[in-house]
Design a protein around this motif. Structure first.
Motif, PDB file in Angstrom:
ATOM      1  N   ALA B  24      21.473 -16.511  21.000  1.00  0.00           N
ATOM      2  CA  ALA B  24      22.402 -16.578  21.881  1.00  0.00           C
ATOM      3  C   ALA B  24      22.005 -17.673  23.026  1.00  0.00           C
ATOM      4  N   GLY B  25      20.631 -17.789  23.593  1.00  0.00           N
ATOM      5  CA  GLY B  25      19.971 -18.616  24.467  1.00  0.00           C
ATOM      6  C   GLY B  25      20.002 -19.783  23.732  1.00  0.00           C
ATOM      7  N   GLY B  26      19.545 -19.969  22.612  1.00  0.00           N
ATOM      8  CA  GLY B  26      19.213 -21.531  21.910  1.00  0.00           C
ATOM      9  C   GLY B  26      20.543 -22.357  22.068  1.00  0.00           C
ATOM     10  N   ASN B  32      16.825 -28.827  31.655  1.00  0.00           N
ATOM     11  CA  ASN B  32      15.969 -28.720  32.702  1.00  0.00           C
ATOM     12  C   ASN B  32      15.802 -27.501  33.480  1.00  0.00           C
ATOM     13  N   ASN B  33      16.416 -26.292  32.660  1.00  0.00           N
ATOM     14  CA  ASN B  33      16.269 -25.053  33.412  1.00  0.00           C
ATOM     15  C   ASN B  33      14.896 -24.533  33.021  1.00  0.00           C
ATOM     16  N   PRO B  34      14.317 -24.214  33.977  1.00  0.00           N
ATOM     17  CA  PRO B  34      12.832 -23.592  33.851  1.00  0.00           C
ATOM     18  C   PRO B  34      12.799 -22.268  32.610  1.00  0.00           C
ATOM     19  N   LEU B  35      13.699 -21.608  32.713  1.00  0.00           N
ATOM     20  CA  LEU B  35      13.672 -20.685  31.563  1.00  0.00           C
ATOM     21  C   LEU B  35      13.811 -21.233  30.129  1.00  0.00           C
ATOM     22  N   SER B  36      14.930 -22.194  29.995  1.00  0.00           N
ATOM     23  CA  SER B  36      14.803 -23.025  28.664  1.00  0.00           C
ATOM     24  C   SER B  36      13.597 -23.445  28.252  1.00  0.00           C
ATOM     25  N   ARG B  37      12.930 -24.304  29.517  1.00  0.00           N
ATOM     26  CA  ARG B  37      11.713 -24.858  29.115  1.00  0.00           C
ATOM     27  C   ARG B  37      10.621 -23.707  28.591  1.00  0.00           C
ATOM     28  N   LYS B  38      10.459 -22.772  29.532  1.00  0.00           N
ATOM     29  CA  LYS B  38       9.660 -21.657  28.899  1.00  0.00           C
ATOM     30  C   LYS B  38       9.880 -21.184  27.418  1.00  0.00           C
ATOM     31  N   LEU B  39      11.321 -21.109  27.381  1.00  0.00           N
ATOM     32  CA  LEU B  39      11.640 -20.707  26.090  1.00  0.00           C
ATOM     33  C   LEU B  39      11.375 -21.540  24.950  1.00  0.00           C
ATOM     34  N   HIS B  40      11.530 -22.957  25.342  1.00  0.00           N
ATOM     35  CA  HIS B  40      11.148 -23.730  24.213  1.00  0.00           C
ATOM     36  C   HIS B  40       9.812 -23.727  23.976  1.00  0.00           C
TER      37      HIS B  40
END
Lengths: 215, 657
Positions: B24-26, B32-40
């Motif tokens: 769902a997150g992908g 530029n979302n820190p969370l997405s970065r972390k996720l990445h």
């Protein structure tokens, strides 16, 4: 070094007899010098030569007296038969007269030497077969009839010369061995030498340390 | 790092927790979302390659067996508890290690102090032994030096001294045998004696002199011993055969350095051989060979020539053998004069037989076996003198002297015998026999002469030596013979005397002509014959002239001088007398042989007779020619001279020749 030629055990005395010109001196010369003497002068009286030979491992010195064949020396040469161990009676196979005279030489030899003297008949000049005047068979028969050794030889080529002197020596040595020749008798024509060299023997007795002056 | 690993450990937990929401997150990515970065970042993490992560996960899986909420909440505490336990364990283990290390440290500390101690003690010891080491080093070098000196001394001794064995070899016992080694030792002594001269040139003179003296002494002792040995060895050489051992020849080689000892040894050898030869000679004379064959020489004493010849032949052979023995004996001697030594000793050896020989030959000679035999013996002696001198040289050895003496004696007795014969001829001179031939004394003497000369011819004496004898023999016999003939002819008439002399001389001449060296004598005899021939020729001519009556006429014609007037007027020379003589002469011419002197028929030589007839006939012819010339000469006033002498001298000559 040169000691060898003198280490002999016996001395045999030989005489050479026969008519003038049959080559007695040449035989002697051929035997002692191993050379042929082409123009040999007539022997005056007697001459002598020596050589050491070996028979059955024993060294034997031959002392050979070569007599003159000329009739005028007969009185002198007769005196040399005495005490000969061997006599070489020589004739010339190309001159029958020298063969015909053999019986007179033989008579002389038998009368003047001792009974054990070995006589060998030698037909010299065997190299001149073309001029032969006396056959081998004839001479051989004469020798057998008279109990002589016999050989044909040539002083010129040297053929049988050595054998002539050796055969006689062998016969004499054989006589010594079987005891028919008594060495102790005087004038047997053989002199025996004890072969052990006296000076060279080893001594078992210890030698005292010193004797005489010490320096 | 610790922080990082903490984070890593935390991440899988969140990753695993968030695993379901990944999709769902992908889809609603906000970069530029820190969370997405972390996720990445998490998504990009490759777990496969992260070994630490894998290890961590593995470790986690050992104790996190029950995945429940409670366990998940307690996870951190669990992990921390575990970590604490691990660390505590670590600490307890390291504590041990630390204690160990401390004890090691203590030990090392102890060792260090111990080493310190030792070092200081060593230092002290070193200080104490310093002196000793110096001393030792010194001693070592000293010892090396001494060792070298010892080697030098050994080498010196080896070079200049003999070993004990060598010494004892050289000194030996008096009777001990001499061996090869003896000569080696003797050679050494000699060598040392020579080498020691080197020392004399250095500053080792004392040693040099001492060694030299020692060696000299030793050498003398050795030579002395060698000499005694050789001497006794020589004494044993008394068999007929002479066994010269190699050692003995070596001994002679060594002894040649001591001429006196060498000579004495030779003398000893000579003496031993001498008695051997004498014994052998006497044996040959009296005992002969084995069983008496060959017979003893003395058995032939009735035959002087054989007797003397056998003795001399025996000696000839013995001399030759003895010389050989000597040559064997001295073959290694190199000193000059060996040949002389040999001759001298052979002379000495053969000296012993001289007396027995001399006595016997003298006996033979003095028994006077007759001139011919004496002469033969004399020649035999001469021959053996010649032959034996070929062996022993010409030195004056007693044997040669004896033979020469015997030769001279035999010759003297021979000439005595000849002279005696000759003087007997003169004592009773016979008259010539009636046939005027040679007298029996002459014949007898010539026979003797012939025998002597014949034996001389057949002798073994060399040619040149014979000539001198001949002159003496001839003068000894011929001169008295001629004298005898002259004396015995002295009482005869001229013709008889001449005939007898011609016959005698002719006999002598024919005898001599057979032999050599007689030319001078022959010539002399020929002259004498010719002198007597002249006499006979004259005698024959005058015999003819006398017989035919021409003798007186011829003499008158010869002596006639013109002042005596013409011949025809002289008495007995008239034509009548001449005619009468011519008649006689004619008779002679027809048969001249009738008018030969009777003596001429006694001539032994037909040639001589012919010569006399021929020459006397010439004399007759010449006489007739003179008479004829005188008669034909008109001053002699013969009438019809051709009628008186009707034959011309040419005719006469033709008739008589």
């Amino acid at each position: 070094m040169a000691t060898a030629p003198y280490n002999y055990s016996y001395i045999f005395k030989y005489i050479i007899i026969g008519d003038m010109g049959v080559g007695k001196s040449c035989l002697l010369h051929q035997f002692t010098e191993k050379k042929f003497m082409a123009d040999c002068p007539h022997t005056i009286g007697v001459e002598f030569g020596t050589r050491i030979i070996e028979v059955s491992g024993q060294k034997i010195k031959l002392q050979i007296w070569d007599t003159a064949g000329q009739e005028r020396f007969r009185a002198v040469t007769r005196s040399y038969y005495r005490g000969a161990a061997g006599a070489l009676m020589v004739y010339d196979i190309t001159r029958r007269s020298t063969y015909n005279h053999l019986s007179s030489w033989l008579t002389d030899a038998r009368n003047l030497t001792n009974p054990n003297t070995v006589i060998i008949l030698i037909g010299n000049k065997a190299d001149l077969d073309a001029q032969r005047d006396v056959t081998y068979e004839e001479a051989k028969q004469f020798a057998e009839e008279n109990g002589l050794l016999f050989l044909e030889a040539s002083a010129k080529t040297g053929e049988n010369v050595e054998d002539a002197f050796l055969e006689a020596a062998k016969k004499i040595y054989q006589n010594i061995q079987d005891g028919s020749l008594d060495l102790n008798a005087a004038e047997s024509g053989v002199q025996h030498k004890p072969s052990a060299p006296q000076g060279g023997r080893l001594t078992s007795e210890p030698q005292p340390q010193r004797e005489g002056c010490g320096c | 790092m610790a922080e990082g690993s903490g984070e890593v450990v935390a991440l899988p937990a969140s990753g695993a927790a968030n695993g379901l929401s990944n999709g769902a997150g992908g889809t609603s990515a906000q970069p530029n979302n820190p969370l997405s970065r972390k996720l990445h970042k998490i998504l990009e993490t490759r777990l496969d390659n992260d070994k630490e992560m894998l290890e961590a996960l593995k470790a986690l899986s050992t104790f996190f067996v029950e995945n429940s909420l409670r366990t998940r909440r307690n996870l951190r505490g669990d992990i921390e508890r575990r970590s604490l336990a691990i660390n505590e364990e670590f600490v307890s283990i390291f504590k041990e290690v630390k204690e160990e290390l401390e004890s090691i440290n203590e030990d090392v500390q102890a060792m260090s102090s111990c080493c310190q101690d030792m070092t200081s003690r060593l230092q002290a010891a070193k200080e104490q032994t310093q002196d000793l080491i110096v001393k030792t080093t010194k001693l070592q070098t000293e010892s090396q030096r001494l060792e070298i000196r010892a080697q030098v001394a050994d080498a010196f001794l080896a070079k200049f001294q003999l070993t004990n064995e060598e010494m004892s070899l050289l000194r030996g016992t008096r009777e001990g045998p001499v061996t090869e080694d003896f000569f080696k030792a003797l050679g050494r002594v000699k060598q040392i004696h020579n080498d020691v001269k080197v020392l004399l040139r250095t500053n080792q003179q004392t040693a040099g002199l001492e060694i030299m003296e020692q060696m000299a002494l030793l050498q003398e002792t050795a030579y002395e011993r060698l000499y005694r040995w050789a001497q006794s060895e020589c004494r044993t050489l008394t068999q007929e055969s002479c066994d010269v051992s190699p050692v003995l020849t070596q001994a002679m080689e060594a002894l040649q350095d001591r001429p006196v000892l060498y000579k004495y040894t030779l003398d000893e050898f000579g003496t031993a051989r001498r008695s051997t030869v004498v014994r052998g000679f006497i044996d040959a004379l009296t005992r002969g060979g084995p069983g008496g064959t060959p017979r003893p020489i003395e058995m032939h004493s009735h035959d002087p020539l054989r007797y003397v010849g056998d003795m001399l032949a025996w000696l000839h052979q013995a001399t030759a053998s003895e010389k050989e023995h000597l040559e064997a004996f001295l073959k290694r001697v190199t000193a000059p004069g060996v040949e002389e030594n040999i001759q001298e000793v052979v002379g000495h050896i053969t000296e012993g037989v001289c007396r027995p020989l001399k006595v016997r030959i003298e006996q033979v000679i003095l028994a006077e076996p007759g001139a011919v035999l004496l002469y033969k013996i004399s020649n035999l002696l001469k021959f053996y003198h010649h032959t034996i001198s070929g062996i022993v040289g010409n030195s004056a050895t007693t044997l040669l002297t004896t033979i020469e003496e015997m030769h001279l004696l035999s010759k003297k007795i021979f000439f005595n015998s000849l002279s005696l014969h000759a003087s007997k001829l003169m004592d009773k001179v016979e008259l010539p026999p009636p046939d005027l031939g040679p007298s029996s004394a002459l014949n007898q003497t010539l026979t003797l002469l012939r025998e002597v000369l014949a034996s001389h011819d057949s002798s073994v004496v060399p040619l040149d030596a014979r000539q001198a004898d001949f002159v003496q023999v001839l003068s000894c016999v011929l001169d008295p013979l001629l004298q005898m003939c002259t004396v015995s002819a002295s009482n005869l008439g001229t013709a008889d005397m001449a005939t007898f002399m011609v016959n005698s001389l002719y006999m002598m001449k024919t005898t001599l002509a057979l032999f050599e060296f007689t030319d001078r004598r022959l010539e002399m005899l020929q002259f004498q014959i010719e002198a007597h021939l002249d006499t006979l020729i004259n005698e024959q001519a005058s015999y003819v002239l006398t017989r035919v009556g021409l003798s007186y006429i011829y003499n008158t014609v010869q002596q006639h001088k013109p002042e005596q007037g013409c011949l025809a007027n002289l008495p007995n020379l008239d034509s009548v007398a001449l005619k009468a003589a011519m008649v006689q002469f004619d008779r002679y011419l027809s048969a001249p042989d009738n008018l030969l002197m009777p003596q001429l028929n006694f001539l032994l030589s037909a040639t001589v007779k012919e010569q006399i007839v021929k020459q006397s006939t010439e004399l007759v012819c010449r006489a007739y020619a003179e008479v004829y010339a005188a008669v034909m000469n008109p001053t002699n006033e013969y009438k019809d001279p051709e009628g008186i002498l009707h034959r011309s001298p040419q005719q006469v000559q033709a008739l008589l020749s």
